[in-house]
Design an enzyme around this catalytic site. Structure first.
Site, mmCIF file in Angstrom:
data_model
loop_
_atom_site.group_PDB
_atom_site.id
_atom_site.type_symbol
_atom_site.label_atom_id
_atom_site.label_comp_id
_atom_site.label_asym_id
_atom_site.label_seq_id
_atom_site.Cartn_x
_atom_site.Cartn_y
_atom_site.Cartn_z
ATOM 1 N N ARG A 114 45.383 32.157 45.322
ATOM 2 C CA ARG A 114 45.311 33.573 45.685
ATOM 3 C C ARG A 114 44.055 34.204 45.074
ATOM 4 N NH1 ARG A 114 50.017 38.086 44.529
ATOM 5 N NH2 ARG A 114 49.381 39.518 46.179
ATOM 6 N N GLN A 122 31.246 26.813 26.837
ATOM 7 C CA GLN A 122 30.475 26.256 25.725
ATOM 8 C C GLN A 122 30.082 27.394 24.780
ATOM 9 O OE1 GLN A 122 26.357 24.887 26.534
ATOM 10 N NE2 GLN A 122 27.167 22.903 25.922
ATOM 11 N N ASN A 160 44.010 30.122 40.572
ATOM 12 C CA ASN A 160 45.001 29.783 41.587
ATOM 13 C C ASN A 160 44.449 30.173 42.960
ATOM 14 O OD1 ASN A 160 45.912 32.481 42.338
ATOM 15 N ND2 ASN A 160 46.888 32.563 40.316
ATOM 16 N N ARG A 179 32.514 37.320 46.169
ATOM 17 C CA ARG A 179 31.318 36.622 45.688
ATOM 18 C C ARG A 179 30.609 35.797 46.753
ATOM 19 N NH1 ARG A 179 30.194 39.553 41.134
ATOM 20 N NH2 ARG A 179 32.049 39.712 39.836
ATOM 21 N N ARG A 187 28.107 29.526 19.170
ATOM 22 C CA ARG A 187 28.314 29.468 17.716
ATOM 23 C C ARG A 187 28.383 28.020 17.270
ATOM 24 N NH1 ARG A 187 33.329 32.008 15.786
ATOM 25 N NH2 ARG A 187 32.247 32.289 13.821
ATOM 26 N N HIS A 224 40.482 35.744 46.746
ATOM 27 C CA HIS A 224 39.955 37.050 46.323
ATOM 28 C C HIS A 224 38.503 36.905 45.830
ATOM 29 C CE1 HIS A 224 39.972 41.035 44.460
ATOM 30 N NE2 HIS A 224 39.429 40.469 43.402
HETATM 31 C C1 LIG Z 1 28.728 43.052 44.601
HETATM 32 C C2 LIG Z 1 29.360 43.343 43.270
HETATM 33 C C3 LIG Z 1 28.773 44.259 42.429
HETATM 34 C C4 LIG Z 1 29.348 44.562 41.184
HETATM 35 N N1 LIG Z 1 28.733 45.473 40.365
HETATM 36 C C5 LIG Z 1 29.286 45.772 39.168
HETATM 37 C C6 LIG Z 1 28.688 46.720 38.293
HETATM 38 O O1 LIG Z 1 27.642 47.276 38.592
HETATM 39 N N2 LIG Z 1 29.284 46.984 37.090
HETATM 40 C C7 LIG Z 1 30.472 46.390 36.734
HETATM 41 O O2 LIG Z 1 30.985 46.685 35.649
HETATM 42 N N3 LIG Z 1 31.056 45.479 37.540
HETATM 43 C C8 LIG Z 1 30.506 45.161 38.740
HETATM 44 N N4 LIG Z 1 31.105 44.229 39.538
HETATM 45 C C9 LIG Z 1 32.333 43.552 39.053
HETATM 46 C C10 LIG Z 1 33.603 44.146 39.686
HETATM 47 O O3 LIG Z 1 33.735 45.516 39.381
HETATM 48 C C11 LIG Z 1 34.835 43.400 39.191
HETATM 49 O O4 LIG Z 1 34.980 43.577 37.792
HETATM 50 C C12 LIG Z 1 34.777 41.909 39.456
HETATM 51 O O5 LIG Z 1 34.323 41.657 40.764
HETATM 52 C C13 LIG Z 1 36.174 41.328 39.291
HETATM 53 O O6 LIG Z 1 36.937 41.763 40.401
HETATM 54 P P1 LIG Z 1 38.455 42.130 40.340
HETATM 55 O O7 LIG Z 1 38.728 43.069 39.232
HETATM 56 O O8 LIG Z 1 38.881 42.542 41.725
HETATM 57 O O9 LIG Z 1 39.037 40.665 40.118
HETATM 58 P P2 LIG Z 1 40.113 40.030 39.176
HETATM 59 O O10 LIG Z 1 39.959 40.428 37.767
HETATM 60 O O11 LIG Z 1 39.984 38.614 39.497
HETATM 61 O O12 LIG Z 1 41.471 40.621 39.672
HETATM 62 C C14 LIG Z 1 42.008 40.260 40.944
HETATM 63 C C15 LIG Z 1 42.841 41.436 41.430
HETATM 64 O O13 LIG Z 1 43.972 41.583 40.547
HETATM 65 C C16 LIG Z 1 44.277 42.949 40.415
HETATM 66 N N5 LIG Z 1 44.117 43.335 39.016
HETATM 67 C C17 LIG Z 1 43.598 42.587 37.994
HETATM 68 N N6 LIG Z 1 43.645 43.241 36.831
HETATM 69 C C18 LIG Z 1 44.186 44.447 37.100
HETATM 70 C C19 LIG Z 1 44.478 45.590 36.322
HETATM 71 N N7 LIG Z 1 44.214 45.655 35.021
HETATM 72 N N8 LIG Z 1 45.038 46.636 36.931
HETATM 73 C C20 LIG Z 1 45.314 46.630 38.237
HETATM 74 N N9 LIG Z 1 45.052 45.590 39.069
HETATM 75 C C21 LIG Z 1 44.504 44.506 38.503
HETATM 76 C C22 LIG Z 1 43.306 43.720 41.321
HETATM 77 O O14 LIG Z 1 43.904 43.895 42.584
HETATM 78 C C23 LIG Z 1 42.135 42.798 41.415
HETATM 79 O O15 LIG Z 1 41.344 43.005 42.562
HETATM 80 C C24 LIG Z 1 30.551 43.905 40.771
HETATM 81 C C25 LIG Z 1 31.138 42.981 41.638
HETATM 82 C C26 LIG Z 1 30.559 42.675 42.868
HETATM 83 C C27 LIG Z 1 31.220 41.651 43.766
#
Ligand SMILES: Cc1cc2nc3c(=O)[nH]c(=O)nc-3n(C[C@H](O)[C@H](O)[C@H](O)COP(=O)(O)OP(=O)(O)OC[C@H]3O[C@@H](n4cnc5c(N)ncnc54)[C@H](O)[C@@H]3O)c2cc1C
Length: 248
Positions: free
Chosen positions: A174, A95, A172, A183, A98, A178
């Site tokens: 997978r 939502q 999806n 979470r 803007r 993850h």
């Molecule tokens: C307890 C907790 C605390 C957190 N604290 C912070 C914080 O303080 N500050 C902050 O900024 N974030 C924080 N985060 C967010 C965290 O860093 C991730 O951005 C968020 O959980 C998304 O996870 P992800 O990147 O694994 O997942 P997704 O974006 O869903 O990606 C899934 C998987 O795909 C792969 N992938 C996706 N994109 C790429 C890429 N560009 N290059 C390589 N592999 C890729 C990776 O294997 C990744 O794990 C926190 C998360 C948690 C759970």
């Protein structure tokens, strides 16, 4: 300006989910065309289940990407959706502040604040003040001939992270696995953890074969990989699980 509560509705799940995953897995190893495999296997639940279990256990997860879940979510804060949209392998439609005026915005109150009467009073007072300022800003901008999204997009700068929002998310299987690993963990912030638990319950009821063992990392590993400092105690930390000493 009432308090909002979480509401999730599962809108859609890919049809023939297990047959799709099965066919995708089989195509990797079979000479036969997946189009024929799919037709033959579609009604054989037992065969699909046995094969898919083996495939997941082997870590071959890409076939799970062919099956998607779409959820409509409301009654969550912008603080939550800011975290949610960090998951890049997902699709979102949120939502807009803007195009939708926040005239009488709802908000989320953390339970720590709600159960402390002084904190709750302060919080609610601030929400009312922000609402008034937002409405005044729209009036002031209107005097400069700004209306609709041109006014909303600037007035929204004063809105709190607590403001209620609505979002549709598609992930999806997978990505869902993850998402749950991160979470559903006690280290995740409470609001997104509540949402993750709700999504997991829906996934379990629709596709138990894939999701019955899903959850925080510890649920699948059988130990907590976060270390003693962050472990919630549900599972032993890695060193303990391996029979070693735990550094506190
Ligand atoms: C307890 C907790 C605390 C957190 N604290 C912070 C914080 O303080 N500050 C902050 O900024 N974030 C924080 N985060 C967010 C965290 O860093 C991730 O951005 C968020 O959980 C998304 O996870 P992800 O990147 O694994 O997942 P997704 O974006 O869903 O990606 C899934 C998987 O795909 C792969 N992938 C996706 N994109 C790429 C890429 N560009 N290059 C390589 N592999 C890729 C990776 O294997 C990744 O794990 C926190 C998360 C948690 C759970």
């Amino acid at each position: 300006m009432p308090k909002a509560t979480l509401n999730v509705k599962l809108l859609d799940v890919t049809e023939n989910a297990l047959a799709l995953i099965y066919s995708a897995c089989r195509q990797c190893y079979a000479e036969e065309f997946a189009g024929d495999i799919f037709d033959k296997i579609k009604d054989d639940d037992k065969k699909q289940a046995a094969f898919i279990k083996k495939i997941i256990a082997s870590g071959h997860e890409s076939p799970l990407e062919h099956v998607k879940f779409t959820f409509a979510i409301e009654g969550v804060s912008r603080a939550l959706t800011h975290q949610l949209v960090r998951h890049r392998i997902a699709s979102f439609s949120q939502q807009s502040q803007r195009y939708v005026k926040e005239n009488d915005f709802d908000y989320i109150i953390p339970s720590s604040i709600e159960k402390n009467s002084e904190a709750k009073n302060e919080f609610e007072k601030l929400m009312a003040t922000i609402q008034q300022s937002y409405t005044k800003l729209l009036t002031f901008l209107g005097q400069d001939n700004l209306s609709g999204e041109a006014a909303n997009q600037d007035a929204r700068f004063v809105l709190p992270q607590a403001v209620e929002t609505k979002i549709i998310v598609t992930m999806n299987c997978r990505e869902l696995l993850h998402f749950f690993k991160h979470r559903c963990c006690s280290r995740a912030q409470w609001e997104i953890r509540n949402l993750a638990e709700k999504l997991l319950a829906d996934c379990k009821s629709r596709l138990p074969l894939l999701f019955s063992q899903a959850g925080a990392k510890c649920v699948t590993l059988g130990f907590c990989p976060e270390g003693a400092r962050f472990c919630c105690g549900k599972f032993p930390v890695k060193e303990e699980a391996e029979g070693g000493k735990v550094a506190k």
